[in-house]
Design a protein around this motif. Sequence first.
Motif, PDB file in Angstrom:
ATOM      1  N   ALA A   1      30.160  34.513  26.525  1.00  0.00           N
ATOM      2  CA  ALA A   1      31.411  34.927  27.152  1.00  0.00           C
ATOM      3  C   ALA A   1      31.406  36.419  27.449  1.00  0.00           C
ATOM      4  N   THR A   2      30.909  37.214  26.501  1.00  0.00           N
ATOM      5  CA  THR A   2      30.829  38.664  26.716  1.00  0.00           C
ATOM      6  C   THR A   2      29.879  38.986  27.859  1.00  0.00           C
ATOM      7  N   ASN A   3      28.741  38.299  27.886  1.00  0.00           N
ATOM      8  CA  ASN A   3      27.764  38.544  28.945  1.00  0.00           C
ATOM      9  C   ASN A   3      28.328  38.172  30.314  1.00  0.00           C
ATOM     10  N   LEU A   4      29.072  37.064  30.373  1.00  0.00           N
ATOM     11  CA  LEU A   4      29.647  36.651  31.651  1.00  0.00           C
ATOM     12  C   LEU A   4      30.719  37.632  32.104  1.00  0.00           C
ATOM     13  N   THR A   5      31.517  38.126  31.155  1.00  0.00           N
ATOM     14  CA  THR A   5      32.531  39.130  31.494  1.00  0.00           C
ATOM     15  C   THR A   5      31.878  40.390  32.049  1.00  0.00           C
ATOM     16  N   ASP A   6      30.811  40.849  31.373  1.00  0.00           N
ATOM     17  CA  ASP A   6      30.067  42.009  31.870  1.00  0.00           C
ATOM     18  C   ASP A   6      29.598  41.764  33.301  1.00  0.00           C
ATOM     19  N   LEU A   7      29.073  40.571  33.542  1.00  0.00           N
ATOM     20  CA  LEU A   7      28.535  40.232  34.854  1.00  0.00           C
ATOM     21  C   LEU A   7      29.618  40.251  35.923  1.00  0.00           C
ATOM     22  N   LEU A   8      30.769  39.652  35.653  1.00  0.00           N
ATOM     23  CA  LEU A   8      31.850  39.614  36.636  1.00  0.00           C
ATOM     24  C   LEU A   8      32.319  41.020  37.000  1.00  0.00           C
ATOM     25  N   ILE A   9      32.429  41.880  36.010  1.00  0.00           N
ATOM     26  CA  ILE A   9      32.878  43.250  36.269  1.00  0.00           C
ATOM     27  C   ILE A   9      31.831  44.009  37.078  1.00  0.00           C
ATOM     28  N   GLU A  10      30.556  43.826  36.754  1.00  0.00           N
ATOM     29  CA  GLU A  10      29.495  44.494  37.508  1.00  0.00           C
ATOM     30  C   GLU A  10      29.453  44.001  38.957  1.00  0.00           C
ATOM     31  N   LEU A  11      29.606  42.689  39.140  1.00  0.00           N
ATOM     32  CA  LEU A  11      29.577  42.139  40.492  1.00  0.00           C
ATOM     33  C   LEU A  11      30.793  42.563  41.306  1.00  0.00           C
ATOM     34  N   ASN A  12      31.918  42.740  40.647  1.00  0.00           N
ATOM     35  CA  ASN A  12      33.101  43.274  41.327  1.00  0.00           C
ATOM     36  C   ASN A  12      32.782  44.622  41.964  1.00  0.00           C
ATOM     37  N   LYS A  13      32.082  45.455  41.237  1.00  0.00           N
ATOM     38  CA  LYS A  13      31.738  46.787  41.750  1.00  0.00           C
ATOM     39  C   LYS A  13      30.625  46.702  42.794  1.00  0.00           C
ATOM     40  N   GLU A  14      29.605  45.897  42.543  1.00  0.00           N
ATOM     41  CA  GLU A  14      28.457  45.830  43.443  1.00  0.00           C
ATOM     42  C   GLU A  14      28.787  45.129  44.763  1.00  0.00           C
ATOM     43  N   GLU A  15      29.560  44.044  44.681  1.00  0.00           N
ATOM     44  CA  GLU A  15      29.858  43.237  45.863  1.00  0.00           C
ATOM     45  C   GLU A  15      31.164  43.654  46.539  1.00  0.00           C
ATOM     46  N   GLY A  16      31.998  44.434  45.835  1.00  0.00           N
ATOM     47  CA  GLY A  16      33.284  44.842  46.395  1.00  0.00           C
ATOM     48  C   GLY A  16      34.282  43.714  46.489  1.00  0.00           C
ATOM     49  N   VAL A  17      34.066  42.640  45.734  1.00  0.00           N
ATOM     50  CA  VAL A  17      34.939  41.475  45.787  1.00  0.00           C
ATOM     51  C   VAL A  17      36.086  41.637  44.792  1.00  0.00           C
ATOM     52  N   ALA A  18      37.304  41.321  45.218  1.00  0.00           N
ATOM     53  CA  ALA A  18      38.450  41.338  44.311  1.00  0.00           C
ATOM     54  C   ALA A  18      38.310  40.179  43.327  1.00  0.00           C
ATOM     55  N   LEU A  19      38.857  40.359  42.122  1.00  0.00           N
ATOM     56  CA  LEU A  19      38.684  39.389  41.050  1.00  0.00           C
ATOM     57  C   LEU A  19      40.020  39.095  40.397  1.00  0.00           C
ATOM     58  N   LEU A  20      40.415  37.819  40.409  1.00  0.00           N
ATOM     59  CA  LEU A  20      41.648  37.373  39.759  1.00  0.00           C
ATOM     60  C   LEU A  20      41.276  36.277  38.780  1.00  0.00           C
ATOM     61  N   VAL A  21      41.550  36.511  37.485  1.00  0.00           N
ATOM     62  CA  VAL A  21      41.056  35.638  36.426  1.00  0.00           C
ATOM     63  C   VAL A  21      42.218  35.109  35.590  1.00  0.00           C
ATOM     64  N   ILE A  22      42.240  33.808  35.384  1.00  0.00           N
ATOM     65  CA  ILE A  22      43.128  33.187  34.402  1.00  0.00           C
ATOM     66  C   ILE A  22      42.358  33.063  33.101  1.00  0.00           C
ATOM     67  N   THR A  23      42.967  33.499  32.007  1.00  0.00           N
ATOM     68  CA  THR A  23      42.235  33.474  30.745  1.00  0.00           C
ATOM     69  C   THR A  23      43.181  33.421  29.551  1.00  0.00           C
ATOM     70  N   HIS A  24      42.682  32.836  28.465  1.00  0.00           N
ATOM     71  CA  HIS A  24      43.340  32.916  27.166  1.00  0.00           C
ATOM     72  C   HIS A  24      42.710  34.010  26.311  1.00  0.00           C
ATOM     73  N   SER A  25      41.672  34.647  26.836  1.00  0.00           N
ATOM     74  CA  SER A  25      40.916  35.621  26.054  1.00  0.00           C
ATOM     75  C   SER A  25      41.510  37.024  26.196  1.00  0.00           C
ATOM     76  N   PRO A  26      42.077  37.584  25.127  1.00  0.00           N
ATOM     77  CA  PRO A  26      42.582  38.961  25.197  1.00  0.00           C
ATOM     78  C   PRO A  26      41.481  39.959  25.533  1.00  0.00           C
ATOM     79  N   GLU A  27      40.243  39.684  25.039  1.00  0.00           N
ATOM     80  CA  GLU A  27      39.139  40.594  25.303  1.00  0.00           C
ATOM     81  C   GLU A  27      38.826  40.657  26.792  1.00  0.00           C
ATOM     82  N   LEU A  28      38.761  39.495  27.425  1.00  0.00           N
ATOM     83  CA  LEU A  28      38.486  39.462  28.860  1.00  0.00           C
ATOM     84  C   LEU A  28      39.614  40.119  29.645  1.00  0.00           C
ATOM     85  N   ALA A  29      40.850  39.761  29.334  1.00  0.00           N
ATOM     86  CA  ALA A  29      41.995  40.322  30.061  1.00  0.00           C
ATOM     87  C   ALA A  29      42.035  41.840  29.960  1.00  0.00           C
TER      88      ALA A  29
END
Length: 222
Positions: free
Chosen positions: A179-207
């Motif tokens: 889960a931590t690795n996937l969160t890292d990946l999504l944030i990195e791809l947001n910056k690299e690809e310039g794609v907006a990211l909207l996430v539904i989550t129960h995870s306080p860490e991810l949010a």
Amino acid sequence: MSLLELSGVVKSFVGVEKPVLRGVNLRLEAGEMAAIVGPSGSGKSTLLNIIGTLESPDSGSVLLDGTSLTGLDARALARVRSQKLGMIFQLHHLLPQCTVLENVLIPTLAEGPAQRKEPTEARAKRLLGRVGLSDRFAHRPGQLSGGERQRVAVVRALLNEPKLLLADEPTGALDQDSATNLTDLLIELNKEEGVALLVITHSPELASRLGKTYRLHEGVLV
């Protein structure tokens, strides 16, 4: 103009006494990241499905990249999903009989020829390499770990160069490290690809890592 703008979105279901969504307003800028949290049954997935054009609101408006989604027919909505949106779910929904590369290329089958900045198969291979799967092109989902399968799903969602990536509990079925690795990946791809990211989550860490957090409470975002 915002990339995504919801105004007064209402949604009810037969047999449910109160509307699930009771006037949701939301604005997301290009390249922005945000999380939506709230208890199970609060309507988070319904809201994401409306943004993703999988469901229609009873009333209110949804604008994506300057286009109103209200009143579009099925073909037009499918075009929006193909060209503007990427979606990631808690379960990866990979086809077990297809290889990793074939699963990633599936979105191209429905849209036909399109003008892209990068050839589609080359982009698929580059992104798979970017997420650490360059040696898994010919593997099938059953040969991958849960974290690897979810990374394939992320690449598939990014293949058509979407402007908005929607994720519904993307880490919910993963162990803590994955889960931590996937969160890292999504944030990195947001910056690299310039794609907006909207996430539904129960995870306080991810949010907490997405910069902005909304809570869906009694049918409205606060």
